[in-house]
Design a protein around this motif. Structure first.
Motif, PDB file in Angstrom:
ATOM      1  N   ARG A 224     103.603  99.556  48.882  1.00  0.00           N
ATOM      2  CA  ARG A 224     104.784  99.013  48.207  1.00  0.00           C
ATOM      3  C   ARG A 224     104.316  97.874  47.318  1.00  0.00           C
ATOM      4  O   ARG A 224     103.601  96.979  47.778  1.00  0.00           O
ATOM      5  CB  ARG A 224     105.800  98.528  49.232  1.00  0.00           C
ATOM      6  N   LEU A 225     104.722  97.904  46.051  1.00  0.00           N
ATOM      7  CA  LEU A 225     104.233  96.935  45.079  1.00  0.00           C
ATOM      8  C   LEU A 225     105.350  95.990  44.647  1.00  0.00           C
ATOM      9  O   LEU A 225     106.487  96.414  44.422  1.00  0.00           O
ATOM     10  CB  LEU A 225     103.672  97.659  43.847  1.00  0.00           C
TER      11      LEU A 225
ATOM     12  N   GLN B 130     111.770 108.000  41.026  1.00  0.00           N
ATOM     13  CA  GLN B 130     112.235 107.858  42.402  1.00  0.00           C
ATOM     14  C   GLN B 130     111.429 108.757  43.337  1.00  0.00           C
ATOM     15  O   GLN B 130     111.167 109.920  43.031  1.00  0.00           O
ATOM     16  CB  GLN B 130     113.718 108.216  42.488  1.00  0.00           C
ATOM     17  N   VAL B 131     111.046 108.206  44.486  1.00  0.00           N
ATOM     18  CA  VAL B 131     110.300 108.971  45.486  1.00  0.00           C
ATOM     19  C   VAL B 131     111.290 109.781  46.302  1.00  0.00           C
ATOM     20  O   VAL B 131     112.241 109.238  46.867  1.00  0.00           O
ATOM     21  CB  VAL B 131     109.484 108.038  46.411  1.00  0.00           C
ATOM     22  N   ARG B 132     111.075 111.068  46.359  1.00  0.00           N
ATOM     23  CA  ARG B 132     111.934 111.950  47.136  1.00  0.00           C
ATOM     24  C   ARG B 132     111.181 112.441  48.362  1.00  0.00           C
ATOM     25  O   ARG B 132     110.118 113.047  48.246  1.00  0.00           O
ATOM     26  CB  ARG B 132     112.412 113.130  46.296  1.00  0.00           C
TER      27      ARG B 132
ATOM     28  N   GLN C  18      99.670 106.339  47.028  1.00  0.00           N
ATOM     29  CA  GLN C  18     101.060 106.754  46.896  1.00  0.00           C
ATOM     30  C   GLN C  18     101.944 105.520  46.785  1.00  0.00           C
ATOM     31  O   GLN C  18     102.092 104.761  47.751  1.00  0.00           O
ATOM     32  CB  GLN C  18     101.490 107.600  48.097  1.00  0.00           C
ATOM     33  N   VAL C  19     102.527 105.302  45.599  1.00  0.00           N
ATOM     34  CA  VAL C  19     103.423 104.164  45.390  1.00  0.00           C
ATOM     35  C   VAL C  19     104.806 104.544  45.905  1.00  0.00           C
ATOM     36  O   VAL C  19     105.440 105.468  45.395  1.00  0.00           O
ATOM     37  CB  VAL C  19     103.497 103.779  43.901  1.00  0.00           C
ATOM     38  N   ARG C  20     105.281 103.845  46.932  1.00  0.00           N
ATOM     39  CA  ARG C  20     106.576 104.151  47.526  1.00  0.00           C
ATOM     40  C   ARG C  20     107.699 103.310  46.949  1.00  0.00           C
ATOM     41  O   ARG C  20     108.862 103.675  47.050  1.00  0.00           O
ATOM     42  CB  ARG C  20     106.522 103.937  49.053  1.00  0.00           C
ATOM     43  N   ASP C  21     107.366 102.163  46.349  1.00  0.00           N
ATOM     44  CA  ASP C  21     108.412 101.280  45.837  1.00  0.00           C
ATOM     45  C   ASP C  21     107.788 100.267  44.881  1.00  0.00           C
ATOM     46  O   ASP C  21     106.622  99.873  45.054  1.00  0.00           O
ATOM     47  CB  ASP C  21     109.103 100.539  46.985  1.00  0.00           C
TER      48      ASP C  21
ATOM     49  N   LEU D 235     112.531  99.386  41.112  1.00  0.00           N
ATOM     50  CA  LEU D 235     112.339  99.858  39.743  1.00  0.00           C
ATOM     51  C   LEU D 235     111.970 101.335  39.711  1.00  0.00           C
ATOM     52  O   LEU D 235     111.857 101.919  38.636  1.00  0.00           O
ATOM     53  CB  LEU D 235     111.247  99.040  39.052  1.00  0.00           C
ATOM     54  N   MET D 236     111.781 101.920  40.881  1.00  0.00           N
ATOM     55  CA  MET D 236     111.475 103.351  40.942  1.00  0.00           C
ATOM     56  C   MET D 236     112.788 104.130  41.063  1.00  0.00           C
ATOM     57  O   MET D 236     113.216 104.514  42.143  1.00  0.00           O
ATOM     58  CB  MET D 236     110.519 103.660  42.092  1.00  0.00           C
ATOM     59  N   VAL D 237     113.418 104.312  39.924  1.00  0.00           N
ATOM     60  CA  VAL D 237     114.682 105.038  39.865  1.00  0.00           C
ATOM     61  C   VAL D 237     114.524 106.217  38.910  1.00  0.00           C
ATOM     62  O   VAL D 237     113.560 106.305  38.153  1.00  0.00           O
ATOM     63  CB  VAL D 237     115.825 104.117  39.379  1.00  0.00           C
ATOM     64  N   GLY D 238     115.495 107.108  38.928  1.00  0.00           N
ATOM     65  CA  GLY D 238     115.454 108.243  38.011  1.00  0.00           C
ATOM     66  C   GLY D 238     114.231 109.108  38.222  1.00  0.00           C
ATOM     67  O   GLY D 238     113.943 109.569  39.332  1.00  0.00           O
TER      68      GLY D 238
END
Length: 401
Positions: free
Chosen positions: A45-46, A235-237, A122-125, A229-232
């Motif tokens: 998470r960043l 976004q991580v699904r 893996q960037v989760r957020d 900021l990880m939207v659209g």
């Protein structure tokens, strides 16, 4: 899952990474160096440094929460350096009837995610750094600068050398009951407090200083629900485990096929209507541009309603009033078959109609001008030329002087 802070160094063209409270001048390292030491497919998470995004507070009355994400980019269009399509705009709550929006370059987010993927992370957020601050009037020392939060007015990071001019700009028309100052040492906090009390004695009812940056409170904020900021598209699904097919799925598939077939027939029937709608809309846009040249059409329905209601004219003589009164004079003089209005344009800035007129003679044009003035309008013959059929003239018609 590990949490780290990242910062894009534009001058060096690289990402730096460190602990979430790291001083990036001394306690950071290149992202690729750190990533190479992590196990493959490590989740991280960043926290994005406040130097790499901006925060805007926008007044948007009448816009529902459901439509905020679509409306915000248009509201911020005039505030951004480049085209709004180059930015990711994320709504982040409200304060005093203003909407907070985080704005970051899309290229920056994509570059960060791609850099991590290249090193099998893996960037989760991705969380804006100032999201960790408590929602209060707060000035917090942050290594070589200060984090400032005035909910509804300002949120961001300020270099130490720019703190005084920024405060002068922000506090000139600002007031609140309380301001909290957190600094590494009591001397720094007292110095800033003295500056504010000297220059803006009545801005804050009370200023509380503490010789601590209270990092633990920011750490605990990571456990709360934060804006990402990880939207659209970013976004991580989460992947779901496969489950046995339910007994009703074949029936649902048949029903879905029937619905698609029915929708197909309806779609075909609506194609002609869609084409007609497109043609009518284009004709309306062309007419609007003809009547109001030089204006950019953003929301045709809203802009046309504003024009027809008279707009925001201080004189109260908007487009609809001018065209009504001018047409009444034209109708009264229509007995002269040689008099014709050939085209009409509206100058929104000057609040006047520009009318191209065909008349039998110059005196007939002057008679029309006098009739307009008797109606209580201002009229000016800006040009008149003779031709074989009479006189071609241009009239500028405005509200009462």
């Amino acid at each position: 899952m590990e949490t780290k802070k990242v910062q894009w160094q534009a001058a060096e063209g690289r990402w730096l990474i460190g602990d979430i409270h790291a001083d990036f001048d001394h306690d950071s390292r290149p992202l690729e160096s750190w990533a190479s030491e992590q196990p493959d497919l490590s989740q991280v998470r960043l926290v994005l440094s406040a130097t790499n995004y901006s925060t805007h507070w926008v007044s948007m009355p009448g816009v529902s929460n459901r439509n905020l994400a679509k409306a915000l980019p248009f509201a911020l269009e005039e505030c951004l350096i480049s085209d709004v399509d180059n930015y990711l705009v994320v709504p982040a709550g409200k304060q005093d009837k203003k909407v907070r929006a985080y704005v970051v370059a899309i290229d920056l987010i994509e570059r960060l995610i791609q850099q991590c993927e290249l090193h099998h992370l893996q960037v989760r957020d991705i969380i804006p750094e100032t999201q960790l601050l408590p929602q209060q009037n707060l000035l917090r020392q942050h290594y070589s600068g200060w984090q400032l939060l005035l909910p509804g007015t300002f949120e961001g990071w300020i270099p130490a050398f720019a703190l005084t001019p920024v405060l002068e700009d922000l506090l000139s028309e600002f007031s609140a009951d309380q301001l909290n100052i957190w600094a590494a040492g009591l001397d720094q906090a007292q110095m800033v407090k003295t500056t504010i009390e000297t220059g803006f004695a009545e801005t804050f009812g009370n200023i509380d200083v503490q010789a601590s940056t209270r990092n633990s409170e920011l750490d605990s904020a990571l456990d709360s629900k934060l804006v990402s900021l990880m939207v659209g598209d970013y976004q991580v699904r989460e992947r779901k485990e496969d489950k046995p097919a339910a007994w009703w799925r074949p029936l649902a598939a048949i029903a879905a096929a029937w619905a698609v077939l029915t929708a197909g027939y309806l779609f075909i029937d609506n194609i002609a209507l869609k084409q007609q709608e497109t043609q009518v809309r284009q004709a309306a846009v062309d007419l609007y541009k003809q009547l109001f040249p030089g204006e950019r059409v953003r929301s045709l329905d809203r802009q046309m309603r504003e024009k027809l209601s008279g707009g925001n004219s201080a004189e109260g003589a908007g487009f609809i009033q001018l065209i009504h009164r001018a047409s009444r004079v034209y109708a009264a003089n229509k007995g002269k078959k040689t008099l014709h209005f050939q085209s009409i344009r509206f100058n929104d800035r000057l609040n006047e109609l520009v009318v191209e007129v065909k008349a039998g003679s110059l005196s007939e044009l002057q008679t029309l001008k006098q009739a307009l003035e008797q109606e209580g309008l201002t009229a000016e013959v800006s040009s008149a030329t003779n031709d074989k059929d009479g006189v071609k003239g241009r009239l500028k018609i405005g509200g009462a002087a």
